[in-house]
Design a protein around this motif. Structure first.
Motif, PDB file in Angstrom:
ATOM      1  N   GLN A 375      60.721  67.632   4.992  1.00 11.89           N
ATOM      2  CA  GLN A 375      61.983  67.183   5.575  1.00 11.89           C
ATOM      3  C   GLN A 375      61.695  66.337   6.809  1.00 11.89           C
ATOM      4  N   THR A 376      62.583  65.362   7.037  1.00 14.54           N
ATOM      5  CA  THR A 376      62.458  64.506   8.213  1.00 14.54           C
ATOM      6  C   THR A 376      63.373  65.044   9.302  1.00 14.54           C
ATOM      7  N   VAL A 377      62.815  65.237  10.480  1.00 15.74           N
ATOM      8  CA  VAL A 377      63.558  65.795  11.618  1.00 15.74           C
ATOM      9  C   VAL A 377      63.809  64.651  12.596  1.00 15.74           C
ATOM     10  N   VAL A 378      65.080  64.336  12.812  1.00 12.06           N
ATOM     11  CA  VAL A 378      65.477  63.113  13.504  1.00 12.06           C
ATOM     12  C   VAL A 378      66.184  63.446  14.815  1.00 12.06           C
ATOM     13  N   LEU A 379      65.770  62.768  15.892  1.00 11.85           N
ATOM     14  CA  LEU A 379      66.496  62.851  17.153  1.00 11.85           C
ATOM     15  C   LEU A 379      67.651  61.857  17.089  1.00 11.85           C
ATOM     16  N   ALA A 380      68.878  62.365  17.095  1.00  8.76           N
ATOM     17  CA  ALA A 380      70.059  61.513  16.950  1.00  8.76           C
ATOM     18  C   ALA A 380      71.113  61.928  17.961  1.00  8.76           C
ATOM     19  N   ASP A 381      71.960  60.964  18.318  1.00  8.17           N
ATOM     20  CA  ASP A 381      73.007  61.231  19.303  1.00  8.17           C
ATOM     21  C   ASP A 381      74.047  62.201  18.781  1.00  8.17           C
ATOM     22  N   ASP A 382      74.200  62.294  17.469  1.00 10.63           N
ATOM     23  CA  ASP A 382      75.128  63.238  16.867  1.00 10.63           C
ATOM     24  C   ASP A 382      74.854  63.281  15.373  1.00 10.63           C
ATOM     25  N   LEU A 383      75.533  64.183  14.683  1.00 14.14           N
ATOM     26  CA  LEU A 383      75.351  64.318  13.247  1.00 14.14           C
ATOM     27  C   LEU A 383      76.333  63.388  12.533  1.00 14.14           C
ATOM     28  N   THR A 384      76.031  62.091  12.624  1.00 15.95           N
ATOM     29  CA  THR A 384      76.827  61.068  11.969  1.00 15.95           C
ATOM     30  C   THR A 384      75.901  60.145  11.191  1.00 15.95           C
ATOM     31  N   ARG A 385      76.466  59.468  10.219  1.00 14.40           N
ATOM     32  CA  ARG A 385      75.669  58.504   9.455  1.00 14.40           C
ATOM     33  C   ARG A 385      75.026  57.483  10.379  1.00 14.40           C
ATOM     34  N   GLU A 386      75.796  56.899  11.268  1.00  6.48           N
ATOM     35  CA  GLU A 386      75.292  55.855  12.153  1.00  6.48           C
ATOM     36  C   GLU A 386      74.165  56.367  13.030  1.00  6.48           C
ATOM     37  N   ALA A 387      74.332  57.554  13.608  1.00  5.90           N
ATOM     38  CA  ALA A 387      73.330  58.075  14.531  1.00  5.90           C
ATOM     39  C   ALA A 387      72.054  58.502  13.808  1.00  5.90           C
ATOM     40  N   ILE A 388      72.185  59.125  12.646  1.00  7.23           N
ATOM     41  CA  ILE A 388      71.003  59.543  11.879  1.00  7.23           C
ATOM     42  C   ILE A 388      70.193  58.332  11.447  1.00  7.23           C
ATOM     43  N   LEU A 389      70.864  57.316  10.910  1.00  8.99           N
ATOM     44  CA  LEU A 389      70.141  56.127  10.467  1.00  8.99           C
ATOM     45  C   LEU A 389      69.494  55.408  11.645  1.00  8.99           C
ATOM     46  N   ALA A 390      70.166  55.390  12.792  1.00  5.43           N
ATOM     47  CA  ALA A 390      69.584  54.770  13.981  1.00  5.43           C
ATOM     48  C   ALA A 390      68.321  55.505  14.418  1.00  5.43           C
ATOM     49  N   GLY A 391      68.342  56.836  14.343  1.00  2.56           N
ATOM     50  CA  GLY A 391      67.166  57.613  14.715  1.00  2.56           C
ATOM     51  C   GLY A 391      65.994  57.377  13.785  1.00  2.56           C
ATOM     52  N   ILE A 392      66.260  57.285  12.473  1.00  4.40           N
ATOM     53  CA  ILE A 392      65.187  57.010  11.513  1.00  4.40           C
ATOM     54  C   ILE A 392      64.628  55.613  11.742  1.00  4.40           C
ATOM     55  N   ARG A 393      65.510  54.644  11.920  1.00  4.24           N
ATOM     56  CA  ARG A 393      65.087  53.251  12.116  1.00  4.24           C
ATOM     57  C   ARG A 393      64.230  53.103  13.377  1.00  4.24           C
ATOM     58  N   ALA A 394      64.563  53.857  14.420  1.00  3.14           N
ATOM     59  CA  ALA A 394      63.828  53.776  15.682  1.00  3.14           C
ATOM     60  C   ALA A 394      62.517  54.560  15.651  1.00  3.14           C
ATOM     61  N   GLY A 395      62.307  55.368  14.635  1.00  3.14           N
ATOM     62  CA  GLY A 395      61.096  56.186  14.580  1.00  3.14           C
ATOM     63  C   GLY A 395      61.158  57.411  15.462  1.00  3.14           C
ATOM     64  N   HIS A 396      62.360  57.812  15.861  1.00  2.22           N
ATOM     65  CA  HIS A 396      62.515  59.016  16.675  1.00  2.22           C
ATOM     66  C   HIS A 396      62.551  60.229  15.744  1.00  2.22           C
ATOM     67  N   SER A 397      61.444  60.504  15.088  1.00  6.06           N
ATOM     68  CA  SER A 397      61.449  61.541  14.062  1.00  6.06           C
ATOM     69  C   SER A 397      60.039  62.060  13.809  1.00  6.06           C
ATOM     70  N   TYR A 398      60.001  63.236  13.219  1.00  9.25           N
ATOM     71  CA  TYR A 398      58.758  63.790  12.699  1.00  9.25           C
ATOM     72  C   TYR A 398      59.059  64.415  11.342  1.00  9.25           C
ATOM     73  N   VAL A 399      58.003  64.766  10.611  1.00  9.76           N
ATOM     74  CA  VAL A 399      58.143  65.322   9.267  1.00  9.76           C
ATOM     75  C   VAL A 399      57.505  66.699   9.248  1.00  9.76           C
ATOM     76  N   ALA A 400      58.203  67.678   8.660  1.00  5.43           N
ATOM     77  CA  ALA A 400      57.720  69.048   8.604  1.00  5.43           C
ATOM     78  C   ALA A 400      57.835  69.576   7.184  1.00  5.43           C
ATOM     79  N   GLU A 401      56.969  70.522   6.841  1.00  8.52           N
ATOM     80  CA  GLU A 401      56.976  71.054   5.486  1.00  8.52           C
ATOM     81  C   GLU A 401      58.163  71.974   5.227  1.00  8.52           C
ATOM     82  N   SER A 402      58.796  72.474   6.281  1.00 11.98           N
ATOM     83  CA  SER A 402      59.970  73.334   6.125  1.00 11.98           C
ATOM     84  C   SER A 402      60.662  73.470   7.470  1.00 11.98           C
TER      85      SER A 402
END
Length: 509
Positions: A375-402
């Motif tokens: 799963q991808t764990v994303v730092l986002a301003d809120d749980l919205t489509r716009e914020a999640i996609l912005a976090g992924i695009r910016a690379g503010h994320s890590y990946v964990a097995e669970s």
């Protein structure tokens, strides 16, 4: 009705060539003529053989008269024995309506690949993978995709049944909302590559939503192969605790790409190869629809799964797909090489970055495939489509097995400077930098700090409880640092499987 190959020849459709067969005609229904049959149906059967080297797509035109309210298609094909190492027969199927088969056009009505042997379309309903809507008179096309053809050829049989009656009403689609309740700016867990019965998966959307919640996920993405029929399948399944994004796995003959988080109802065509020079057009369509372009399993071993289009248009790349395997290790290494190329070109950090963030997804299809591994764990301003996609695009994320594994990773310099995942710590080349990783849920694993020079530091985590690893460096020694947490190797001399990894922190002015 026999349908020999080549009756109408090859037609150029704007990308890959396609063969168009002779038209299947149905006489116009007339109450006076006593047709169709007493059950309101008429049927035609077409047979033919596709030779080795057949075009990627074969179109079978079907003339649909007025008064039809349902099209039903069933097909089968022979699977002769082939020598070891030789691909056997595999034939995909889909449907385009009277608006035509133009690349990227409006005629798309569904695709099931090789997952189904029959399907139907009518105004009020359709087989999963297909789009309900009016059955208008005109020339429809059954699209065949000979994925692989045995040396003996691919004999097929297609049965088309038209049902006559009142046209019916198409219900307005109900799509998932663009936001869930969320926790404000926080880390949110998601799985953006999942398949249901709307392509070649075996789980229903309801089963997937329940498993996503059980896996501790905050968001998921509908990513069916070459269809958007699943976008309308989630009614009643979202909630304050689960954001459902809509997208597609665009499954070409030269690799797969996630159209992640596109506008509901968006269709992205897949009928082209790398040599056709068409991918840029459809990458732009994904962007215009508000989504991200994410090449999936770029070194996948299945036929047609290896990514051949390059990464110039990619917003992120899926380097970990399902259970960690050698092809993921290759994808990870290739992605790391791209980071090195980026820092050499000076294209990192800020809004003008040229580096491509990494992510991981389960690609789950059926039991026992686990949702949310990874799963991808994303730092986002809120749980919205716009914020999640912005976090992924910016690379503010890590990946964990669970969801059991959590990371905190960053770098600090003098005068209180700090940078987190996907950010740049702007310090002088020789200024001391402290890199710190905190890990929960991975006892006894080994943590590595990987830089543009390769892995430069490792430490075994405690056998119980959380663990913290620190390392001191400079920007002149490490242009970036990222973290990996790995299991013990199963084969001596080879790296152990990942338990987690982060996008990089960049160092330097």
């Amino acid at each position: 009705m026999s349908q020999p190959l080549g009756r109408r020849g090859l037609l150029v459709t704007g990308a890959a060539t396609a063969l168009t067969l002779s038209t299947v005609s149905f006489a116009q229904a007339s109450p006076a003529s006593g047709s169709p049959g007493a059950d309101g149906r008429r049927t035609r059967t077409v047979r033919g053989t596709l030779p080795p080297g057949a075009p990627d797509f074969v179109h079978l035109p079907v003339e649909v008269p007025r008064g039809v309210n349902e099209i039903h298609v069933a097909y089968s094909y022979e699977r002769p024995a082939v020598p070891a190492g030789t691909p056997g027969n595999a034939l995909d199927i889909g449907l385009f309506d009277e608006r035509g088969t133009e690349l990227g056009g409006r005629g798309f009505r569904g695709w099931s690949g090789g997952a189904r042997t029959e399907f139907f379309v009518r105004a009020d309903a359709a087989t999963p993978g297909y789009i309900p809507g009016p059955v208008r008179a005109g020339t429809w096309h059954i699209a065949l995709g000979p994925y692989t053809v045995a040396p003996q050829g691919l004999p097929y049989e297609i049965t088309i049944t038209l049902t006559y009656g009142a046209p019916g009403t198409t219900p307005a689609p109900v799509h998932p909302p663009q936001r869930a309740k969320g926790r404000g700016r926080a880390w949110y867990r998601g799985d953006c590559h999942i398949h249901s019965v709307h392509s070649d998966g075996r789980r229903t959307p309801a089963e997937i939503a329940a498993l996503a919640r059980a896996a501790g996920l905050d968001f998921i993405n509908s990513s069916e192969h070459n269809t958007y029929s699943g976008h309308r399948a989630w009614e009643g399944l979202w909630g304050d605790d689960l954001l459902i994004l809509t997208g597609e796995e665009v499954t070409t003959r030269n690799g797969h790409v996630l159209a992640l988080g596109t506008d509901p109802g968006t269709f992205i065509d897949w009928r082209y190869r790398a040599r056709d020079n068409r991918f840029g057009r459809f990458a732009r369509e994904i962007s215009r629809a508000g989504g991200l372009v994410v090449p999936a399993h770029p070194h996948g071993t299945c036929i047609g799964c290896t990514w051949k289009f390059g990464f110039a248009e990619a917003d992120a790349v899926e380097v970990w797909n399902g259970a960690y395997t050698p092809d993921d290790e290759i994808s990870l290494a290739e992605w790391d090489n791209s980071l090195v190329a980026s820092v050499r070109s000076g294209g990192t950090g800020g809004t003008g970055r040229t580096w491509t963030p990494a992510m991981g997804n389960s690609d789950a299809h059926r039991d026992p495939d686990p949702i949310g591994t990874p799963q991808t764990v994303v730092l986002a301003d809120d749980l919205t489509r716009e914020a999640i996609l912005a976090g992924i695009r910016a690379g503010h994320s890590y990946v964990a097995e669970s969801a059991a594994v959590s990371l905190s990773f960053g770098a600090a310099g003098g005068r209180g400077l700090h940078a987190g995942i996907g950010e740049r710590l702007r310090v002088a080349p020789d200024a001391p930098v402290t890199v710190r990783l905190e890990v929960t849920g991975a006892p006894g694993r080994t943590a590595y700090f990987v830089t543009d020079q390769g892995p430069l530091y490792s430490s075994v985590l405690p056998e119980s409880g959380p663990g913290t690893v620190e390392w001191r460096t400079t920007a002149s020694y490490a242009a970036y640092v990222r973290a990996e947490v790995r299991h013990a190797p199963k084969v001596a001399g080879l790296p152990g499987a990942l338990a987690a990894f982060t996008n990089p922190v960049f160092l330097g002015e």
